[in-house]
Design a protein around this motif. Structure first.
Motif, PDB file in Angstrom:
ATOM      1  N   MET A  24       2.989  -6.097  -4.568  1.00 13.94           N
ATOM      2  CA  MET A  24       2.200  -6.872  -3.947  1.00 13.94           C
ATOM      3  C   MET A  24       2.225  -7.964  -2.645  1.00 13.94           C
ATOM      4  N   LEU A  25       3.379  -8.394  -2.096  1.00 11.64           N
ATOM      5  CA  LEU A  25       3.952  -9.187  -0.986  1.00 11.64           C
ATOM      6  C   LEU A  25       4.331  -8.086  -0.292  1.00 11.64           C
ATOM      7  N   GLU A  31       2.000  -4.144   5.844  1.00 10.35           N
ATOM      8  CA  GLU A  31       0.665  -3.807   6.831  1.00 10.35           C
ATOM      9  C   GLU A  31       0.333  -4.643   7.803  1.00 10.35           C
ATOM     10  N   ARG A  32       1.127  -6.158   7.891  1.00 10.62           N
ATOM     11  CA  ARG A  32       1.121  -6.650   8.773  1.00 10.62           C
ATOM     12  C   ARG A  32       1.806  -6.120   9.892  1.00 10.62           C
ATOM     13  N   ASN A  38       4.363   4.267   5.039  1.00  7.81           N
ATOM     14  CA  ASN A  38       3.638   5.160   3.879  1.00  7.81           C
ATOM     15  C   ASN A  38       4.061   4.289   2.926  1.00  7.81           C
ATOM     16  N   LEU A  39       3.863   3.185   2.669  1.00  3.26           N
ATOM     17  CA  LEU A  39       5.362   3.043   1.408  1.00  3.26           C
ATOM     18  C   LEU A  39       4.638   3.497  -0.456  1.00  3.26           C
ATOM     19  N   HIS A  40       5.592   4.316  -0.934  1.00  2.00           N
ATOM     20  CA  HIS A  40       5.240   4.521  -2.049  1.00  2.00           C
ATOM     21  C   HIS A  40       6.177   3.571  -3.260  1.00  2.00           C
ATOM     22  N   HIS A  41       5.683   3.931  -4.559  1.00  2.00           N
ATOM     23  CA  HIS A  41       5.759   2.363  -5.444  1.00  2.00           C
ATOM     24  C   HIS A  41       6.426   3.089  -6.664  1.00  2.00           C
ATOM     25  N   GLU A 131       9.856 -11.829   8.042  1.00  2.00           N
ATOM     26  CA  GLU A 131      10.339 -11.652   8.473  1.00  2.00           C
ATOM     27  C   GLU A 131      11.432 -10.349   9.001  1.00  2.00           C
ATOM     28  N   VAL A 132      11.698 -10.675   7.143  1.00  2.00           N
ATOM     29  CA  VAL A 132      12.693  -9.470   6.914  1.00  2.00           C
ATOM     30  C   VAL A 132      12.106  -7.974   6.676  1.00  2.00           C
ATOM     31  N   ILE A 133      10.930  -7.773   6.312  1.00  2.00           N
ATOM     32  CA  ILE A 133      10.169  -6.786   6.190  1.00  2.00           C
ATOM     33  C   ILE A 133       9.969  -6.348   7.661  1.00  2.00           C
TER      34      ILE A 133
END
Ligand SMILES: [Mg+2]
Length: 149
Positions: A24-25, A31-32, A38-41, A131-133
């Motif tokens: 979720m995080l 998204e920010r 497209n984030l697949h999980h 910041e890492v993302i």
């Protein structure tokens, strides 16, 4: 030859992580950011390999541009995933970034020996995690040229 961002399409990223909170995080952090991702999980290594091999329910999924891989997961962990990827001619070119809460030196060495492309430690602090993302996006999607296959 171009970066993923320059292709003008969303980046396809596969997040392999068993922690619902971390997923979720991570989703919120992507998204920010400005780039469309497209984030697949999937939640373990078995599902990860099925996704990459487009098996069963993953028949229609895209091949990810980048894999974000956790280490400690039930069923099949990050060590086993990298071991399998190295053996698979069709998958071994895929870039894998380890994103884990493990700071164990043995894990860090083992992941690089299995040819991970980078090892990132998940910061607990939300701003640092963002910041890492941001840096993953900036580097892997707008600077790095990835193979198209
Ligand atoms: Mg985990």
């Amino acid at each position: 030859m171009s970066t993923i961002a320059a292709l003008g399409r969303p980046a396809e990223i596969l997040l392999v992580d068993d922690s619902k909170v971390d997923v979720m995080l991570t989703r919120k952090a992507f998204e920010r950011e400005k780039l469309v991702v497209n984030l697949h999980h999937v939640e373990n290594g078995v599902e990860c390999l099925a996704f990459l091999r487009k098996q069963a329910k993953y028949l229609d999924v895209p091949t990810p541009d980048l894999i974000l891989l956790d280490i400690n997961m039930p069923v099949m962990d990050g060590h086993e995933v990298l071991t399998e990827l190295l053996k698979d001619e069709n998958l071994r070119h895929l870039p894998v970034v380890i994103l884990t809460s493990s700071e164990d030196e043995r894990d860090i060495l083992a992941m690089y020996r299995l040819r991970c492309n980078a090892y990132l430690s998940k910061p607990v602090d939300a701003n640092k995690f963002q910041e890492v993302i941001k840096l993953i996006n900036a580097f892997w999607l707008t600077v790095v040229v990835l193979p198209r296959k």
